[in-house]
Design an enzyme around this catalytic site. Structure first.
Site, short mmCIF file in Angstrom:
data_model
loop_
_atom_site.label_atom_id
_atom_site.label_comp_id
_atom_site.label_asym_id
_atom_site.label_seq_id
_atom_site.Cartn_x
_atom_site.Cartn_y
_atom_site.Cartn_z
N LYS A 107 0.81 -1.21 0.00
CA LYS A 107 0.00 0.00 0.00
C LYS A 107 0.85 1.26 0.00
O LYS A 107 0.35 2.34 -0.28
CB LYS A 107 -0.98 -0.02 1.16
C1 LIG Z 1 -4.58 -4.45 1.89
C2 LIG Z 1 -3.86 -5.73 1.88
C3 LIG Z 1 -4.29 -6.79 1.09
C4 LIG Z 1 -5.55 -6.71 0.26
O1 LIG Z 1 -5.43 -5.81 -0.81
P1 LIG Z 1 -6.76 -5.27 -1.55
O2 LIG Z 1 -6.26 -4.26 -2.51
O3 LIG Z 1 -7.61 -4.67 -0.47
O4 LIG Z 1 -7.39 -6.44 -2.18
C5 LIG Z 1 -3.52 -7.94 1.05
N1 LIG Z 1 -2.42 -8.06 1.80
C6 LIG Z 1 -1.98 -7.06 2.59
C7 LIG Z 1 -0.76 -7.27 3.41
C8 LIG Z 1 -2.67 -5.86 2.64
O5 LIG Z 1 -2.25 -4.89 3.44
#
Ligand SMILES: *Cc1c(COP(=O)(O)O)cnc(C)c1O
Length: 433
Positions: A107
């Site tokens: 993210k």
């Molecule tokens: C947010 C997150 C996900 C899921 O991603 P999405 O875009 O919400 O599908 C998977 N793994 C981790 C470690 C995350 O922080």
């Protein structure tokens, strides 16, 4: 380029408007009206380009009309100031390590891009102070808070569910101070998300302060995540392994995989996608039955994927005009219980020495089970295993080393505001800000 709403009841928006609004006024999600294709020559020599160069080409195709070239280049290069290597785990299975950024999770990419783009718009157009509201089940909060930390003219409120976020995750957004406020809500992630959504719909509140969202629904967060899909392809191409590339994405709110699908639409040669879920299997069930039936989220080991009503489903549905057959021909699904996650993490470590985090574990397993002869699989390793150290150590019987930048967060002093799961309370708090 213009952006329309998946609910089709809102006027089209510019990139600037879509980024600041986050959610469209009709509660739909913004979609780019056209997805410009990358030229064939780009893919012909993609393996000779750096991650930043690749990303800038994609960014120009998608955002080039709306952001001045030099500024866009700066935004892309600043955002991607870390590598995203594709690491071989075993024959035909690669881990795309998305955890080399400041908060050790994917993210960071979207959050850093959005912060810089918003800052560009604020500067460019002399906007008022902007307030970012973000609900998190763990990693969004830290990525957004760190992405925006110290950015002038922007204030960030992180809402997170009490007792549902690991200490390490929590430390990454509750210890920052400055323009970041952490709010601990007595509820689950979906409650936090509902509080944020209600805030955007509240007229009085929106008159009082300029609000925007930084959840994965924001176009400035979700689209840039496509950059590393192109880079994964480039890395496999260098190895002569890109011809039948299958990308497996551990998915929760489905922003990440959705970005990959947009990459595919603009010409990236991905053969197919796999969406790997934990026990929250709404999308998996949709693929099987054609029915989308949201449910309250269940708590699992892979807690950043504990989402019972994935927002970005609306984008996938819209992109394929609701055609179930088309969706299932490109995307397949997998779902794993906590027991299976434990079993697989242990097996992978024992056989390969590679330490997976609980989310990446779902991706790895789905490839192990679903890869066909001649295909090369890449799963997105969405977070560093040290972010889930206690769980991972217990499962593999090891001692995951904690990277220094994570230790630094843990030494910080926690500052947060506790709140009931009540929109009235949340609104009253914001009205005083
Ligand atoms: C947010 C997150 C996900 C899921 O991603 P999405 O875009 O919400 O599908 C998977 N793994 C981790 C470690 C995350 O922080």
């Amino acid at each position: 380029m213009k952006y329309y709403s998946t609910n089709k009841q809102a006027p089209q928006a510019t990139l600037h408007e879509a980024v600041v609004k986050g959610l469209a006024p009709d509660k739909g999600l913004y979609m780019p009206e056209t997805i410009n294709k990358l030229p064939k020559e780009f893919f012909d020599h993609i393996e000779d380009l750096s991650f930043q160069e690749i990303a800038y080409e994609v960014a120009k195709a998608w955002f080039g009309e709306d952001v001045e070239a030099e500024a866009l280049k700066q935004i892309v290069y600043d955002t991607l100031a870390f590598d995203v290597p594709a690491v071989k785990v075993e024959e035909d299975i690669y881990s795309l390590e998305l955890f080399h950024g400041p908060t050790l999770a994917f993210k960071d990419v979207g959050a850093r891009f959005m912060a810089r783009l918003l800052q560009y718009f604020v500067k460019q157009e002399g906007l008022d102070k902007i307030n970012v509201l973000v609900a998190t089940s763990g990693d969004t909060g830290s990525a957004v808070a760190n992405g925006f930390l110290g950015v002038d003219g922007i204030r960030v409120y992180v809402l997170y569910p009490k007792g549902k976020v690991s200490k390490i995750q929590e430390s990454q957004f509750t210890t920052l101070g400055k323009n970041i406020t952490a709010i601990e809500v007595d509820g689950v992630f979906d409650d936090c998300q509902a509080l944020v959504k209600n805030a955007f719909m509240d007229e009085e509140l929106n008159k009082h302060m300029k609000l925007t969202s930084a959840n994965s629904i924001n176009v400035a967060r979700f689209l840039p995540q496509a950059f590393y899909y192109f880079y994964a392809y480039a890395q496999l191409k260098k190895l002569g392994k890109a011809d039948n590339m299958v990308v497996c994405v551990p998915s929760g709110n489905f922003g990440n995989i959705c970005a990959g699908i947009f990459g595919w639409v603009s010409g990236l040669p991905v053969k197919r996608f796999i969406a790997a879920n934990n026990a929250n299997d709404i999308f998996y069930k949709y693929l099987q039955s054609g029915k989308y039936e949201p449910k309250p989220s269940k708590q699992t080991l892979a807690n950043a994927m504990d989402v019972g009503d994935p927002s970005n489903f609306a984008r996938i549905y819209d992109l394929f005009k609701g055609d179930h057959a088309k969706i299932t021909s490109l995307i397949s699904g997998a779902t794993y219980t906590d027991e299976q996650i434990q079993e697989t993490m242990k097996q992978c470590f024992a056989e390969t020495g590679y330490i997976l985090d609980p989310h990446g574990t779902c991706g790895y397993r789905a490839l192990k089970e679903g890869l066909k002869p001649g295909e090369t699989g890449v799963f997105l390793e969405t977070a560093h295993p040290a972010k889930f150290k206690e769980k991972v150590d217990a499962i593999i019987g090891g001692d995951v080393a904690i990277p220094e930048r994570l230790q630094a967060f843990m030494r910080g002093e926690k500052k947060n505001i506790e709140m009931k799961n009540s929109f009235e309370d949340f609104k009253a708090f914001l009205m005083k800000e």
